[in-house]
Design an enzyme around this catalytic site. Structure first.
Site: not given
Ligand SMILES: [Zn+2]
Length: 620
Positions: A417, A359-360, A389-390, A393, A519, A529
């Site tokens: 995010e 999982h990235a 995207h990563e 971060h 969740h 989110y």
């Protein structure tokens, strides 16, 4: 996996990216130890500053070693690394709770300076769940949350009478097109997984609320909302306003997709009016509908004429080349290149000889410059976007590395995010031309836009009311306005009211449908989110305006624009040191979070949907 607990070392070290997936979270519970701490400084403003400085130093120390244990564990899973990671996780948890309790006391001291108050509030409210000091409460809360999480992990469903895992059930909800089979998977998952959790969840709410009260909050939901630099009432007003702004677009999308489902399945399965049957939308929770794009796709415009994965393969890109390309997006804006250690220490492809978590995620292991990503990259379109995207971060983490440890975080839960997603939005055809992947003559014509936008909206717009209700339900549960006898009905009602969806089979209070969403038993807050989805379009619009983009918003590229980079860096470098509206203003020039840029992005789609829906009775 980025828990609200800013003091959780795992939360600080890495930013993981999952709204649907269920990564193994670090312990969400924090126990209040009965023992008092020795040699506390005097209860003066100066004493408070000393306390904060000592706490910050201590937490940073344990995080520096703990983040390495977490990294080794995630990239080399064995019994030993599991144990090492748990060991440091427990220490961080214990410290987190100790400092939360003490911070609550220090906040009572008159005459504190604003910076100390901010840090004390981060320490006090950064927990996900707090146990009260009542003997045995912490252990009971820990047992319950562990049981809830493992119940979810062990959850099963049935397909054609055969038992299947949760992962398979989730995938099948996206691919099955037989309403009877969809209802079977939906019902068995909700009942096998959710139902048994209700007694534990009910008890958990009691204990956690008692713990939140001891820390000075009205209830656990109020504690969660306290991390937004505003009162719980102001928070709720903002939350409601944003959903309201997006509601007209959502209603048009709902109306159009309902018609398509009605045409496919017939009125006995999906009536032409009223709510949509939740299991027909391609997702266990009806939260993102992209999996049924094939049912909704307009004829002829669905195919955009190229695939990024094919373009990459044709040019001979390796996974490392893809990451270099992502890095170039950021350096083109003026950010310095990633450090050499990034390339030496990242896990860019799946190792051949050991178990890893694929999982990235993006990491900042030393809170300075030891940035890494962990992916199992394949040369395809999804991973190309995920890399952009990563790295968002990582560049955020490095931009705020001059901040004190407690401020090394996103401006609020949604920011981290949103940064990655905002850059990922920028992977437009124009950008692909600019980096030499796509020939300008192959840029899809404007008539392809509706297909592109519809596909995106079915994920991004459909998600909004769902994201809203996950915490809306919990706020009611924690503040007591939704009593245990109405837990399930309240969930079903919220889904119908805001999403316009209904369960495929009758429900009762014997059910606990919220428990069938990771969740809820995982005690991971969800509002982040919701905000991330809104903010990413706001950031995107601001960048495109700065770059002087004149075309339709969804086509914009600001690649290579140094002014965008300079302003973006000003926001990122603040970390969590200021109230988030300050950070928002530094980049976008406004202090108000707004759904309008998201509406502008989807405006061509909304106009098209209105045409398609003409004569239909929209709403439910
Ligand atoms: Zn992410």
């Amino acid at each position: 996996m980025r828990l609200a607990a800013s003091i959780s070392l795992t939360a600080l070290a890495l930013a993981a990216c999952a709204t649907t997936a269920a990564p193994t979270p670090p312990a969400a519970v924090v126990e209040v130890p009965a023992a008092a701490t020795p040699a506390a400084p005097a209860l003066t403003p100066e004493g408070a500053r000393e306390f904060v400085a000592a706490a910050e130093k201590d937490l940073e120390g344990v995080s520096l070693i703990g983040s390495r244990a977490a990294w080794v564990n995630a990239t080399y899973i064995t019994d030993d690394t599991d144990m090492l990671n748990r060991y440091f996780g427990t220490i961080a948890t214990e410290k987190g709770v100790k400092y939360a309790t003490e911070a609550a006391k220090w906040l009572q001291v008159p005459g504190l300076d604003p910076d100390t108050v901010r840090k004390l509030n981060l320490l006090r409210g950064g927990l996900t769940l707090a146990a009260p000091t009542t003997p045995g409460a912490a252990a009971e809360l820990n047992d319950i949350t562990t049981r809830l999480q493992s119940a979810y992990g062990k959850g099963r469903a049935k397909h054609n009478g055969k038992v299947i895992t949760g992962e398979d059930a989730e995938a099948l909800m996206g691919t099955l097109r037989d309403p009877r089979q969809l209802a079977e998977v939906w019902q068995t998952w909700h009942e096998t997984t959710g139902r048994p959790m209700k007694p534990d969840y009910t008890r958990m709410v009691e204990i956690a609320n008692a713990g939140a009260k001891e820390l000075g909050y009205a209830d656990t939901g109020a504690m969660w909302r306290s991390q937004y630099d505003m009162s719980p009432e102001q928070f709720s007003a903002m939350y409601d306003r944003l959903l309201g702004e997006l509601d007209p677009l959502y209603k048009q999308l709902h109306c159009y997709v309902r018609t398509k489902l009605n045409q496919k399945y017939g009125s006995a399965i999906q009536p032409a009016t009223g709510p949509i049957r939740a299991d027909l939308l391609g997702n266990m929770w009806a939260q993102e509908w992209g999996n049924v794009y094939d049912i909704a796709a307009p004829k002829g415009t669905g195919d955009i004429g190229y695939d990024i994965g094919d373009l990459l393969k044709k040019k001979g890109y390796t996974p490392v080349d893809m990451v270099k390309t992502g890095e170039r997006f950021y350096t083109s804006l003026g950010f310095p290149a990633l450090p050499e250690t990034f390339w030496q220490r990242s896990q860019i492809v799946r190792p051949r000889d050991r178990d890893v978590i694929c999982h990235a995620s993006a990491w900042d292991v030393d809170f300075k410059d030891d940035l890494r990503i962990k992916m199992c990259t394949k040369v395809n379109s999804d991973d190309f976007v995920t890399i952009h995207h990563e790295l968002g971060h990582n560049f955020y983490q490095r931009a705020y590395n001059q901040q004190p440890f407690l401020y090394q975080n996103g401006a609020n839960g949604g920011f981290h995010e949103a940064i990655g997603d905002f850059i990922a939005l920028s992977v437009t055809p124009e950008y692909l031309v600019q980096i030499g992947l796509l020939d300008r003559s192959k840029v899809p014509s404007a008539d392809k836009d509706i297909g592109l936008l519809l596909r995106q909206a079915m994920d991004k717009v459909a998600f909004m009311p769902f994201a809203y209700i996950v915490d809306k339900w919990r706020y009611g549960v924690f503040d007591g306005s939704t009593p245990p006898a109405k837990y399930n009905q309240a969930w079903v009602d919220l889904k119908q009211q805001y999403q316009g969806v209904v369960p495929p089979v009758p429900r009762s209070e014997a059910d606990f449908d919220p428990g069938a969403k990771f969740h809820i038993p995982g005690n991971t807050t969800y509002e982040r989110y919701f905000f991330a989805r809104v903010l990413q379009f706001q950031f995107y619009k601001a960048a495109c305006d700065m770059a002087g983009w004149k075309g339709p918003l969804h086509r914009c590229s600001f690649y290579g624009n140094k002014e965008v980079g300079r302003r973006l860096n000003a926001m990122l470098a603040m970390g969590a040191s200021h109230p988030w509206p300050d950070a928002l203003e530094a980049f976008t020039g406004t202090r108000e979070i707004s759904g309008k840029p998201m509406l502008e992005y989807f405006a061509p789609l909304q106009a098209w949907l209105q045409q398609q829906n003409q004569g239909k009775q929209c709403g439910w």
